[in-house]
Write an enzyme that holds these catalytic residues in place. Structure first.
Site, PDB file in Angstrom:
ATOM      1  N   LYS A   1     -36.980  38.580  -6.742  1.00  0.00           N
ATOM      2  CA  LYS A   1     -38.071  38.902  -7.681  1.00  0.00           C
ATOM      3  C   LYS A   1     -39.409  38.495  -7.078  1.00  0.00           C
ATOM      4  O   LYS A   1     -40.372  39.265  -7.074  1.00  0.00           O
ATOM      5  CB  LYS A   1     -37.824  38.124  -8.980  1.00  0.00           C
ATOM      6  CG  LYS A   1     -38.861  38.350 -10.050  1.00  0.00           C
ATOM      7  CD  LYS A   1     -38.649  37.436 -11.234  1.00  0.00           C
ATOM      8  CE  LYS A   1     -37.209  37.399 -11.669  1.00  0.00           C
ATOM      9  NZ  LYS A   1     -36.996  36.796 -12.982  1.00  0.00           N
TER      10      LYS A   1
ATOM     11  N   LYS B   1     -35.024  27.385  -8.973  1.00  0.00           N
ATOM     12  CA  LYS B   1     -34.851  27.298 -10.428  1.00  0.00           C
ATOM     13  C   LYS B   1     -34.290  25.926 -10.732  1.00  0.00           C
ATOM     14  O   LYS B   1     -33.625  25.319  -9.890  1.00  0.00           O
ATOM     15  CB  LYS B   1     -33.875  28.379 -10.911  1.00  0.00           C
ATOM     16  CG  LYS B   1     -34.013  28.716 -12.374  1.00  0.00           C
ATOM     17  CD  LYS B   1     -35.066  29.778 -12.646  1.00  0.00           C
ATOM     18  CE  LYS B   1     -35.294  29.960 -14.125  1.00  0.00           C
ATOM     19  NZ  LYS B   1     -36.162  31.109 -14.410  1.00  0.00           N
TER      20      LYS B   1
ATOM     21  N   THR C   1     -45.003  37.787 -18.814  1.00  0.00           N
ATOM     22  CA  THR C   1     -43.639  38.310 -18.621  1.00  0.00           C
ATOM     23  C   THR C   1     -43.367  39.468 -19.583  1.00  0.00           C
ATOM     24  O   THR C   1     -42.896  40.541 -19.179  1.00  0.00           O
ATOM     25  CB  THR C   1     -42.593  37.194 -18.810  1.00  0.00           C
ATOM     26  OG1 THR C   1     -42.966  36.089 -17.983  1.00  0.00           O
ATOM     27  CG2 THR C   1     -41.206  37.666 -18.427  1.00  0.00           C
TER      28      THR C   1
ATOM     29  N   GLN D   1     -34.366  34.919  -8.452  1.00  0.00           N
ATOM     30  CA  GLN D   1     -35.799  34.613  -8.339  1.00  0.00           C
ATOM     31  C   GLN D   1     -36.317  34.901  -6.929  1.00  0.00           C
ATOM     32  O   GLN D   1     -37.446  35.336  -6.753  1.00  0.00           O
ATOM     33  CB  GLN D   1     -36.003  33.129  -8.682  1.00  0.00           C
ATOM     34  CG  GLN D   1     -37.442  32.720  -8.888  1.00  0.00           C
ATOM     35  CD  GLN D   1     -37.956  33.059 -10.276  1.00  0.00           C
ATOM     36  OE1 GLN D   1     -37.277  32.819 -11.261  1.00  0.00           O
ATOM     37  NE2 GLN D   1     -39.143  33.616 -10.360  1.00  0.00           N
TER      38      GLN D   1
ATOM     39  N   GLY E   1     -42.115  27.191 -16.586  1.00  0.00           N
ATOM     40  CA  GLY E   1     -41.284  27.145 -17.791  1.00  0.00           C
ATOM     41  C   GLY E   1     -40.184  28.191 -17.755  1.00  0.00           C
ATOM     42  O   GLY E   1     -40.139  29.047 -16.888  1.00  0.00           O
ATOM     43  N   ASP E   2     -39.280  28.103 -18.688  1.00  0.00           N
ATOM     44  CA  ASP E   2     -38.235  29.109 -18.918  1.00  0.00           C
ATOM     45  C   ASP E   2     -37.724  28.813 -20.331  1.00  0.00           C
ATOM     46  O   ASP E   2     -38.447  28.189 -21.131  1.00  0.00           O
ATOM     47  CB  ASP E   2     -37.125  28.993 -17.851  1.00  0.00           C
ATOM     48  CG  ASP E   2     -36.134  30.164 -17.889  1.00  0.00           C
ATOM     49  OD1 ASP E   2     -36.500  31.264 -17.454  1.00  0.00           O
ATOM     50  OD2 ASP E   2     -35.001  29.993 -18.380  1.00  0.00           O
TER      51      ASP E   2
ATOM     52  N   SER F   1     -47.973  33.327 -12.435  1.00  0.00           N
ATOM     53  CA  SER F   1     -47.811  31.941 -11.967  1.00  0.00           C
ATOM     54  C   SER F   1     -48.340  31.816 -10.543  1.00  0.00           C
ATOM     55  O   SER F   1     -48.993  30.833 -10.191  1.00  0.00           O
ATOM     56  CB  SER F   1     -46.336  31.538 -11.976  1.00  0.00           C
ATOM     57  OG  SER F   1     -45.961  31.050 -13.228  1.00  0.00           O
TER      58      SER F   1
ATOM     59  N   ASN G   1     -41.102  33.400 -26.048  1.00  0.00           N
ATOM     60  CA  ASN G   1     -42.283  33.844 -25.310  1.00  0.00           C
ATOM     61  C   ASN G   1     -42.172  35.298 -24.846  1.00  0.00           C
ATOM     62  O   ASN G   1     -43.064  36.116 -25.078  1.00  0.00           O
ATOM     63  CB  ASN G   1     -42.482  32.887 -24.121  1.00  0.00           C
ATOM     64  CG  ASN G   1     -43.592  33.358 -23.215  1.00  0.00           C
ATOM     65  OD1 ASN G   1     -43.384  34.228 -22.380  1.00  0.00           O
ATOM     66  ND2 ASN G   1     -44.778  32.826 -23.399  1.00  0.00           N
TER      67      ASN G   1
ATOM     68  N   LYS H   1     -40.331  28.693  -5.871  1.00  0.00           N
ATOM     69  CA  LYS H   1     -41.045  28.911  -7.135  1.00  0.00           C
ATOM     70  C   LYS H   1     -40.052  29.459  -8.134  1.00  0.00           C
ATOM     71  O   LYS H   1     -39.280  30.376  -7.820  1.00  0.00           O
ATOM     72  CB  LYS H   1     -42.175  29.941  -6.887  1.00  0.00           C
ATOM     73  CG  LYS H   1     -42.970  30.297  -8.109  1.00  0.00           C
ATOM     74  CD  LYS H   1     -44.179  29.401  -8.238  1.00  0.00           C
ATOM     75  CE  LYS H   1     -44.773  29.409  -9.618  1.00  0.00           C
ATOM     76  NZ  LYS H   1     -44.122  28.479 -10.569  1.00  0.00           N
TER      77      LYS H   1
HETATM   78  P1  NDP Z   1     -37.905  30.956 -25.056  1.00  0.00           P
HETATM   79  O1  NDP Z   1     -37.266  29.639 -25.059  1.00  0.00           O
HETATM   80  O2  NDP Z   1     -39.332  31.099 -25.412  1.00  0.00           O
HETATM   81  O3  NDP Z   1     -37.085  31.949 -26.002  1.00  0.00           O
HETATM   82  C1  NDP Z   1     -35.738  32.201 -25.787  1.00  0.00           C
HETATM   83  C2  NDP Z   1     -35.236  33.113 -26.894  1.00  0.00           C
HETATM   84  O4  NDP Z   1     -33.935  33.553 -26.559  1.00  0.00           O
HETATM   85  C3  NDP Z   1     -35.134  32.405 -28.232  1.00  0.00           C
HETATM   86  O5  NDP Z   1     -35.339  33.332 -29.256  1.00  0.00           O
HETATM   87  C4  NDP Z   1     -33.675  31.905 -28.207  1.00  0.00           C
HETATM   88  O6  NDP Z   1     -33.117  31.693 -29.479  1.00  0.00           O
HETATM   89  C5  NDP Z   1     -32.996  33.064 -27.537  1.00  0.00           C
HETATM   90  N1  NDP Z   1     -31.776  32.603 -26.877  1.00  0.00           N
HETATM   91  C6  NDP Z   1     -31.669  31.637 -25.935  1.00  0.00           C
HETATM   92  N2  NDP Z   1     -30.386  31.458 -25.589  1.00  0.00           N
HETATM   93  C7  NDP Z   1     -29.689  32.323 -26.343  1.00  0.00           C
HETATM   94  C8  NDP Z   1     -28.321  32.640 -26.450  1.00  0.00           C
HETATM   95  N3  NDP Z   1     -27.399  32.001 -25.705  1.00  0.00           N
HETATM   96  N4  NDP Z   1     -27.944  33.609 -27.341  1.00  0.00           N
HETATM   97  C9  NDP Z   1     -28.854  34.251 -28.098  1.00  0.00           C
HETATM   98  N5  NDP Z   1     -30.176  33.998 -28.051  1.00  0.00           N
HETATM   99  C10 NDP Z   1     -30.573  33.063 -27.173  1.00  0.00           C
HETATM  100  O7  NDP Z   1     -37.608  31.579 -23.605  1.00  0.00           O
HETATM  101  P2  NDP Z   1     -38.353  32.745 -22.861  1.00  0.00           P
HETATM  102  O8  NDP Z   1     -38.805  33.787 -23.808  1.00  0.00           O
HETATM  103  O9  NDP Z   1     -39.315  32.141 -21.937  1.00  0.00           O
HETATM  104  O10 NDP Z   1     -37.170  33.318 -21.932  1.00  0.00           O
HETATM  105  C11 NDP Z   1     -36.304  34.364 -22.368  1.00  0.00           C
HETATM  106  C12 NDP Z   1     -35.651  35.002 -21.159  1.00  0.00           C
HETATM  107  O11 NDP Z   1     -36.662  35.507 -20.281  1.00  0.00           O
HETATM  108  C13 NDP Z   1     -34.786  34.083 -20.304  1.00  0.00           C
HETATM  109  O12 NDP Z   1     -33.713  34.837 -19.756  1.00  0.00           O
HETATM  110  C14 NDP Z   1     -35.722  33.681 -19.176  1.00  0.00           C
HETATM  111  O13 NDP Z   1     -35.017  33.294 -18.015  1.00  0.00           O
HETATM  112  C15 NDP Z   1     -36.456  34.994 -18.963  1.00  0.00           C
HETATM  113  N6  NDP Z   1     -37.727  34.866 -18.290  1.00  0.00           N
HETATM  114  C16 NDP Z   1     -38.743  34.115 -18.810  1.00  0.00           C
HETATM  115  C17 NDP Z   1     -39.961  34.045 -18.170  1.00  0.00           C
HETATM  116  C18 NDP Z   1     -41.137  33.359 -18.777  1.00  0.00           C
HETATM  117  O14 NDP Z   1     -42.238  33.556 -18.252  1.00  0.00           O
HETATM  118  N7  NDP Z   1     -41.001  32.616 -19.835  1.00  0.00           N
HETATM  119  C19 NDP Z   1     -40.157  34.678 -16.856  1.00  0.00           C
HETATM  120  C20 NDP Z   1     -39.066  35.537 -16.441  1.00  0.00           C
HETATM  121  C21 NDP Z   1     -37.894  35.571 -17.129  1.00  0.00           C
HETATM  122  P3  NDP Z   1     -32.872  30.188 -30.002  1.00  0.00           P
HETATM  123  O15 NDP Z   1     -34.222  29.725 -30.448  1.00  0.00           O
HETATM  124  O16 NDP Z   1     -31.883  30.340 -31.086  1.00  0.00           O
HETATM  125  O17 NDP Z   1     -32.339  29.418 -28.826  1.00  0.00           O
END
Ligand code: NDP
Length: 452
Positions: free
Chosen positions: A118, A130, A213, A115, A169-170, A383, A244, A94
């Site tokens: 976690k 992943k 999250t 993961q 998603g991620d 999830s 997100n 997962k």
């Molecule tokens: P989203 O795609 O919704 O948002 C990602 C955000 O991070 C955007 O604002 C993006 O900006 C920014 N970002 C991405 N890459 C970079 C970078 N290299 N430098 C600076 N900013 C960056 O993703 P999520 O919110 O879902 O995920 C964010 C983090 O949380 C990740 O590390 C993910 O693995 C982790 N996570 C997410 C979960 C979930 O349920 N969604 C669960 C557990 C962990 P831009 O639009 O400019 O790319």
């Protein structure tokens, strides 16, 4: 005597690096766990006999495949897709799918490794995986995203299944992408099963999954502060990201009477000295999910706020920090700046957002530090609850799910305290606690299966 008896941490890491050349993020993730496990298992012969560390640092399998799709101008485009199935000792694989140009095997192996521990912490029966692609959904039309997702799933469907591997998603994979992939899976297999989580509410998604999250990271922060005799109310928070996780973390900070000051994306960060209110946050959510705009637009929309191009928010003085964008987004130097600015607690919403030496700097300065594998486990926990609802063909209420999310986050916090509290000290090393608690369950299950 088992081989691992003869190697120290450095020797073990040298082996990991030799077997996984150039995969720096993967080395970093393995080191973070191994540094604690080495000490824990040193007098526990059974883990050595079974070569558990060596086995746990080797993914069950890594699948990589070509993904061809056609853009709106009729050009054929080629991307690489992956699924890393890291460990299914305690349940079907997962973990999310990430679509971002930076995606490579090292990043997905680190994410799948993290993961695994976690998912173990959540107490739900889920192994670790992943996947994703170097496809960049940014700037693509809905039709282009659809064609890519369909092509991606046309290969991925062979490797996933409700009892095998359930992706979610991620970064770059939200409700739109999950919808396209779920539709394609259903079309190819003619089966309506909960093969993906993060689905729309109309077709088997779970309430509270979107928020889980970010909300969970704040519940964890709240528990750490409570353990230390304080609370979120009245405290200023710096948050990175605007997707997100970031927007929902900011929302829960507001619910708890805290003051979110910043959000960011890959182009820079916004600082709103008067605080990001719910109304402003709703505007950001619409900007990012519907209009697919940039966070810099916030500064033109809301007077008194500033956009800092090409910078990260860690220079702003605050009590709390929630890195919610991506890996290694807090450098060791930035950690030192945050410490000298008086930061009190960090809760990692993103995966592995802090560099290794930065984590040590926070711990040495006795800053409360909630590592990602514990602090952001709320998403995968809900999830897991989505899978259960799909299997039962039922939908639970938001109240039920909020309650379960909170209780899972409390239980993760308690496990971290149990394994992370130093003798006779009040300070809890949550990194140690999360790593040990996550490891023990997976390792013991692996031992029960014998040599497989
Ligand atoms: P989203 O795609 O919704 O948002 C990602 C955000 O991070 C955007 O604002 C993006 O900006 C920014 N970002 C991405 N890459 C970079 C970078 N290299 N430098 C600076 N900013 C960056 O993703 P999520 O919110 O879902 O995920 C964010 C983090 O949380 C990740 O590390 C993910 O693995 C982790 N996570 C997410 C979960 C979930 O349920 N969604 C669960 C557990 C962990 P831009 O639009 O400019 O790319």
């Amino acid at each position: 005597m088992a081989v691992s008896d003869h190697v120290d941490l450095q020797g073990f890491m040298d082996g990991v690096k030799k077997r996984n050349p150039g995969e720096n993020e993967f080395h970093q993730a393995v080191y973070e766990v191994a540094q604690y496990i080495f000490d824990y298992i040193k007098d526990k012969e059974i883990y050595h006999e079974h070569q558990i560390l060596r086995r746990i640092a080797e993914p069950d399998r890594v699948v990589s495949f070509r993904v061809c799709w056609e853009d709106d101008n009729g050009n054929v485009r080629v991307q690489r897709g992956y699924r890393v199935q890291n460990n299914n000792a305690i349940g079907p694989y997962k973990g999310g799918l990430r679509f971002h140009p930076s995606v490579n095997q090292s990043i997905l192996k680190f994410l799948a490794f993290e993961q695994t521990f976690k998912n173990s912490l959540t107490g739900l029966p889920m192994g670790g995986g992943k996947g994703g692609s170097d496809f960049n959904p940014k700037g693509k039309s809905d039709n282009e995203v659809m064609r890519f997702c369909q092509s991606f799933m046309t290969e991925l469907y062979r490797h996933v299944g409700v009892d095998v591997d359930v992706p979610a998603g991620d970064i770059g994979v939200g409700a739109r992408e999950i919808g396209y992939m779920f539709g394609q899976y259903k079309r190819i297999t003619n089966q309506y099963t909960g093969v993906l989580t993060g689905k729309g509410l109309e077709y088997g998604g779970s309430l509270v999954r979107t928020e889980a999250t970010g909300y969970g990271a704040v519940y964890f922060l709240e528990d750490m502060l409570k353990q230390a005799g304080t609370a979120i109310e009245g405290k200023k928070a710096i948050i990175s990201g605007s997707g997100n996780v970031a927007t929902h973390a900011a929302e829960k900070i507001l619910h708890r009477g805290g003051i979110p000051l910043t959000l960011s994306d890959s182009e820079g960060f916004i600082y709103d000295p008067s605080g990001i209110t719910q109304e402003k946050l709703d505007w950001v959510k619409e900007l990012k999910t519907i209009k697919r705009g940039r966070i810099s637009e916030y500064a033109s929309q809301f007077k008194g706020s500033e956009f800092h191009k090409g910078k990260r928010p860690w220079i702003v003085e605050a009590d709390l920090a929630l890195p919610c964008a991506t890996q290694n987004e807090i450098s060791t130097d930035e950690a030192k700046v945050m410490i000298s600015n008086g930061i009190k607690a960090i809760s990692e919403g993103a995966n592995m957002p802090t560099e290794q030496d930065g984590i040590h700097a926070f711990l040495d300065a006795k800053v409360l530090f909630g590592p990602s594998k514990a602090a952001n486990a709320g998403g995968v926990a809900v999830s897991g609850l989505e899978i259960t609802q799909n299997l039962q063909r039922l939908s639970w209420t938001s109240e039920d799910l909020q309650k379960q999310l909170k209780s899972i986050m409390h239980s993760i916090h308690d496990q971290c305290v149990e394994y992370g509290k130093e003798n006779n000290e009040n300070f809890v090393d949550y990194v140690k606690g999360a790593n040990l608690a996550g490891f023990i369950k997976v390792a013991n299950a692996m031992i029960a299966y014998g040599v497989v």
